[in-house]
Structures are given as structure tokens and as C-alpha cells.
Write a protein that holds these residues in place. Structure first.
Motif, PDB file in Angstrom:
ATOM      1  N   THR A   1      13.737   0.825 -14.489  1.00  0.00           N
ATOM      2  CA  THR A   1      13.590   1.414 -13.167  1.00  0.00           C
ATOM      3  C   THR A   1      12.833   2.722 -13.319  1.00  0.00           C
ATOM      4  OG1 THR A   1      15.685   0.456 -12.420  1.00  0.00           O
ATOM      5  CG2 THR A   1      14.767   2.242 -11.102  1.00  0.00           C
ATOM      6  N   PHE A   2      11.736   2.841 -12.575  1.00  0.00           N
ATOM      7  CA  PHE A   2      10.894   4.027 -12.672  1.00  0.00           C
ATOM      8  C   PHE A   2      10.663   4.611 -11.284  1.00  0.00           C
ATOM      9  CE2 PHE A   2       9.717   1.210 -16.188  1.00  0.00           C
ATOM     10  CZ  PHE A   2      10.026   2.043 -17.254  1.00  0.00           C
ATOM     11  N   LYS A   3      10.845   5.919 -11.185  1.00  0.00           N
ATOM     12  CA  LYS A   3      10.555   6.659  -9.958  1.00  0.00           C
ATOM     13  C   LYS A   3       9.148   7.231 -10.079  1.00  0.00           C
ATOM     14  CE  LYS A   3      12.104  10.735  -7.350  1.00  0.00           C
ATOM     15  NZ  LYS A   3      13.073  11.868  -7.355  1.00  0.00           N
ATOM     16  N   VAL A   4       8.320   6.981  -9.069  1.00  0.00           N
ATOM     17  CA  VAL A   4       6.912   7.379  -9.129  1.00  0.00           C
ATOM     18  C   VAL A   4       6.605   8.280  -7.935  1.00  0.00           C
ATOM     19  CG1 VAL A   4       4.542   6.577  -9.335  1.00  0.00           C
ATOM     20  CG2 VAL A   4       6.406   5.133 -10.197  1.00  0.00           C
ATOM     21  N   THR A   5       6.328   9.540  -8.211  1.00  0.00           N
ATOM     22  CA  THR A   5       5.953  10.507  -7.186  1.00  0.00           C
ATOM     23  C   THR A   5       4.427  10.612  -7.166  1.00  0.00           C
ATOM     24  OG1 THR A   5       8.004  11.736  -7.585  1.00  0.00           O
ATOM     25  CG2 THR A   5       6.262  12.869  -6.372  1.00  0.00           C
TER      26      THR A   5
ATOM     27  N   SER B   1       5.537   0.910 -25.613  1.00  0.00           N
ATOM     28  CA  SER B   1       6.365   1.488 -24.556  1.00  0.00           C
ATOM     29  C   SER B   1       5.507   2.048 -23.435  1.00  0.00           C
ATOM     30  CB  SER B   1       7.250   2.594 -25.135  1.00  0.00           C
ATOM     31  OG  SER B   1       8.052   2.103 -26.187  1.00  0.00           O
ATOM     32  N   LEU B   2       4.467   2.792 -23.802  1.00  0.00           N
ATOM     33  CA  LEU B   2       3.603   3.390 -22.797  1.00  0.00           C
ATOM     34  C   LEU B   2       2.900   2.312 -21.985  1.00  0.00           C
ATOM     35  CD1 LEU B   2       2.530   6.059 -21.663  1.00  0.00           C
ATOM     36  CD2 LEU B   2       0.634   5.893 -23.303  1.00  0.00           C
ATOM     37  N   LYS B   3       2.462   1.238 -22.647  1.00  0.00           N
ATOM     38  CA  LYS B   3       1.802   0.154 -21.932  1.00  0.00           C
ATOM     39  C   LYS B   3       2.756  -0.497 -20.934  1.00  0.00           C
ATOM     40  CE  LYS B   3      -1.751  -2.685 -21.344  1.00  0.00           C
ATOM     41  NZ  LYS B   3      -3.072  -2.236 -20.854  1.00  0.00           N
ATOM     42  N   SER B   4       4.025  -0.687 -21.326  1.00  0.00           N
ATOM     43  CA  SER B   4       5.011  -1.258 -20.404  1.00  0.00           C
ATOM     44  C   SER B   4       5.166  -0.391 -19.160  1.00  0.00           C
ATOM     45  CB  SER B   4       6.368  -1.404 -21.099  1.00  0.00           C
ATOM     46  OG  SER B   4       6.311  -2.315 -22.167  1.00  0.00           O
ATOM     47  N   VAL B   5       5.198   0.915 -19.348  1.00  0.00           N
ATOM     48  CA  VAL B   5       5.365   1.834 -18.221  1.00  0.00           C
ATOM     49  C   VAL B   5       4.118   1.847 -17.345  1.00  0.00           C
ATOM     50  CG1 VAL B   5       5.721   4.242 -17.550  1.00  0.00           C
ATOM     51  CG2 VAL B   5       7.034   3.271 -19.454  1.00  0.00           C
ATOM     52  N   THR B   6       2.938   1.959 -17.955  1.00  0.00           N
ATOM     53  CA  THR B   6       1.713   2.064 -17.147  1.00  0.00           C
ATOM     54  C   THR B   6       1.417   0.762 -16.402  1.00  0.00           C
ATOM     55  OG1 THR B   6       0.319   1.541 -19.087  1.00  0.00           O
ATOM     56  CG2 THR B   6       0.708   3.873 -18.568  1.00  0.00           C
ATOM     57  N   LEU B   7       1.740  -0.389 -16.992  1.00  0.00           N
ATOM     58  CA  LEU B   7       1.571  -1.649 -16.264  1.00  0.00           C
ATOM     59  C   LEU B   7       2.520  -1.726 -15.069  1.00  0.00           C
ATOM     60  CD1 LEU B   7       1.155  -4.372 -19.050  1.00  0.00           C
ATOM     61  CD2 LEU B   7      -0.590  -3.538 -17.475  1.00  0.00           C
ATOM     62  N   SER B   8       3.748  -1.240 -15.242  1.00  0.00           N
ATOM     63  CA  SER B   8       4.718  -1.244 -14.143  1.00  0.00           C
ATOM     64  C   SER B   8       4.202  -0.426 -12.964  1.00  0.00           C
ATOM     65  CB  SER B   8       6.057  -0.684 -14.625  1.00  0.00           C
ATOM     66  OG  SER B   8       6.571  -1.424 -15.713  1.00  0.00           O
TER      67      SER B   8
END
Length: 315
Positions: free
Chosen positions: A195-199, A46-53
Motif C-alpha cells: 500500500t503506497f500513499k502518493v501525494t 524494490s524500486l522497480k516494484s514501487v515505481t511501476l505501482s
């Protein structure tokens, strides 16, 4: 527990037409399994999916800086981010970055750069972060990865049917998410929606008034096994994830912090829940399965197989 562990490792490390050679899962390995190890595997994917995104966004910000730079400054930006690559505009809104080994393709959907609110880009091709459908890979779905500027250094990353190779095998978690070489050459594949919001502090970082590109990630998503096996993980970020990123698109510096809640489905009727709290010195995992609750402390340099550096208990 062993049945779940075997399924997780075969699905995530060895299964699917996109994956590599299966690892042997003998009784010696299974004997070392700790109660929260299956949950730690699901968390690492899961973390890898998020960090790659988010990495795909960071790399797009590099190109955005190049496009927005005055003509006389473009060469210095190119030397900074693309010292061994060529950057070319190929048609209106289409950009290509390439060398003799690989290429990246971007499409500016409304002509705006990412420092402008409302900008929307499609990351068309970038195999450091996702696998594209090709004649050699007809089984890969037609995925879409969009990045948008919401203004004031806030961005959105949207993924639909994006195929990623995120298994880490025996690789330690921190190395798994920070080494570019670990992506598509040693593990199974998953298909990601989210969908990820990145600040960020992107403007200050690019202006060199702040050291380190810091990101805060919120949002949710889901990944499923690319082979079609019944395996999926829903990901909800319950406390924003915080990382420092390098301009190569991967976390760097100190360990990340934040919290995730996962729902793991290994069959039409089997569902397990995982809660993870990421601290700089350890990773707390709570694993709810089969009417039982397991708790464990893992560490950033653990592998999914390693039980040497964490304790577990259940009730």
C-alpha cells in the motif's frame, strides 16, 4: 557472499516459469562482485516494484482526465494521451483503451473520477505495469490493483498478489525504471503486495499551471519470487521517495530522492537487512548480513554487475 549473489541473480534474473532465458553466471562475473552488489540488486527490484505501482496510478489519472472532460474537449485529451489508441466505455463503469497490439482495462467501482475524493478504481489489465492471469499464464495469481482518491491530489495504490516482471539484468538502474520497453521481456517475475500513499501536484499539472508531474511516495510492501522459490523482500519507505513522472507512467527528469529499508529473506532462516538513501548524485547502500556490515556508494547509471563507479568498505 558468492552464494548469496548467485541466489539473488538466479532468483531475480533467471528463475521462474515467467522468466526469460537464464544469464550465465561465470567466475569472471563473480570475481567483479562488490560487497554491496547483492543489496543493490534487491534495491533495484524494490524500486522497480514501487515505481511501476505509481505508474499504474499515473496512467489511470490520464483516463480520469478524459472521462471528466466536457464532451467538446475529449478529443484533444484523447489526442494528448492516446494518439494511436481507441478509448471506449463498455458497460457501466468499465473502460477499455486499445490498439492492434495491446489493451488496458479499468473499472470505476463507485462511478467517481479520480479528481473526486473517495473515488476507487480497479486497474483490471495493463501489461505495461503488471502481468494478468490468462489461459496462457495459469500460474499467475488473481491479483488486484486498486487506486483511490484521498482528496486534494493525494492517492492510494493498493496491490494484492500483483505479478510484475522487474529484473533488470545488465540494464543501468535509471534506464531500468524509466524505459517502458524494459518491463516484461527481459527478466524474472515477482508477486507484489503493498500500500503506497502518493501525494502529487496532479491538478496543477493537468491545468498546465505547473510543469512536471511531481510525486511523493510513502508506504510499504513486499515482493516474493513468482516461481515459488523461497525469496522475498519487504520494503519500508523511511523517507518519502520523490520523482517526476511522465504521463506514460514512468519517472523522468532528474534522479529521485528518498530512503528505503529492506528485509531480504533467502531461506526460512536467512535474513539480511539493507538501508538505502537515494540522493540526486549517488545512492548510499548499507548491507547487514552474516554479522557484518558493508557500506557502498552506487550511482543511478550503475548496473547490478558494475563495480567500476562505486566504492565499498566494511567493518
Amino acid at each position: 557472499m558468492k552464494r548469496v549473489w548467485i541466489y539473488l541473480m538466479s532468483a531475480l534474473v533467471a528463475s521462474g516459469t515467467l522468466s526469460c532465458v537464464p544469464s550465465d553466471l561465470d567466475e569472471g562475473v563473480l570475481a567483479t562482485v562488490k560487497p554491496t552488489d547483492p543489496a543493490f540488486v534487491a534495491f533495484s527490484q524494490s524500486l522497480k516494484s514501487v515505481t511501476l505501482s505509481v505508474g499504474a496510478l499515473v496512467d489511470a489519472l490520464n483516463l480520469s482526465e478524459y472521462i471528466a472532460a466536457p464532451e467538446e474537449e475529449r478529443l484533444s485529451v484523447e489526442d494528448l494521451y492516446y494518439p494511436y489508441e481507441k478509448v471506449r466505455e463498455e458497460g457501466e463503469g468499465k473502460w477499455r483503451i486499445y490498439d492492434d497490439r495491446q489493451e488496458k482495462q479499468y473499472r470505476l467501482l463507485n462511478g467517481l473520477t479520480l479528481d473526486q475524493a473517495g473515488a476507487e478504481w480497479e486497474v483490471v489489465k495493463h501489461e505495461m505495469f503488471f502481468i494478468q492471469k490468462t489461459a496462457q499464464r495459469p500460474e499467475v495469481p488473481e491479483g488486484h490493483l486498486l487506486v483511490r482518491s484521498l482528496g486534494e491530489d493525494i492517492f492510494e495504490v493498493e496491490l494484492k498478489d500483483v505479478t510484475m516482471c522487474v529484473s533488470n539484468g545488465y540494464r543501468q538502474l535509471w534506464n531500468h525504471i524509466t524505459w517502458p520497453e524494459s518491463n516484461y521481456y527481459n527478466g524474472g517475475a515477482v508477486v507484489v503486495d503493498g500500500t503506497f500513499k502518493v501525494t502529487t501536484n496532479n491538478s496543477a499539472f493537468r491545468a498546465q499551471s505547473e510543469e512536471g508531474l511531481n510525486v511523493q511516495i510513502e508506504g510499504s510492501g513486499e515482493f516474493r519470487d513468482a516461481s515459488g522459490a523461497f525469496y522475498s523482500v519487504s520494503v519500508e519507505i523511511t523517507n518519502p521517495l520523490k520523482f517526476e513522472y511522465g504521463t506514460n507512467g514512468f519517472p523522468c527528469g532528474s534522479y529521485g530522492t528518498g530512503a528505503l529499508e529492506l528485509t531480504v529473506r533467502t531461506s526460512p532462516v536467512d535474513e539480511e537487512r539493507v538501508e538505502v538513501e537515494m540522493l540526486e548524485n549517488r545512492i548510499g547502500v548499507s548491507y547487514y548480513t552474516g554479522g557484518r556490515t558493508f557500506h557502498g556508494a552506487h550511482y543511478w547509471m550503475d548496473t547490478p554487475y558494475s563495480g567500476r563507479y562505486h566504492y565499498n568498505y566494511y567493518y
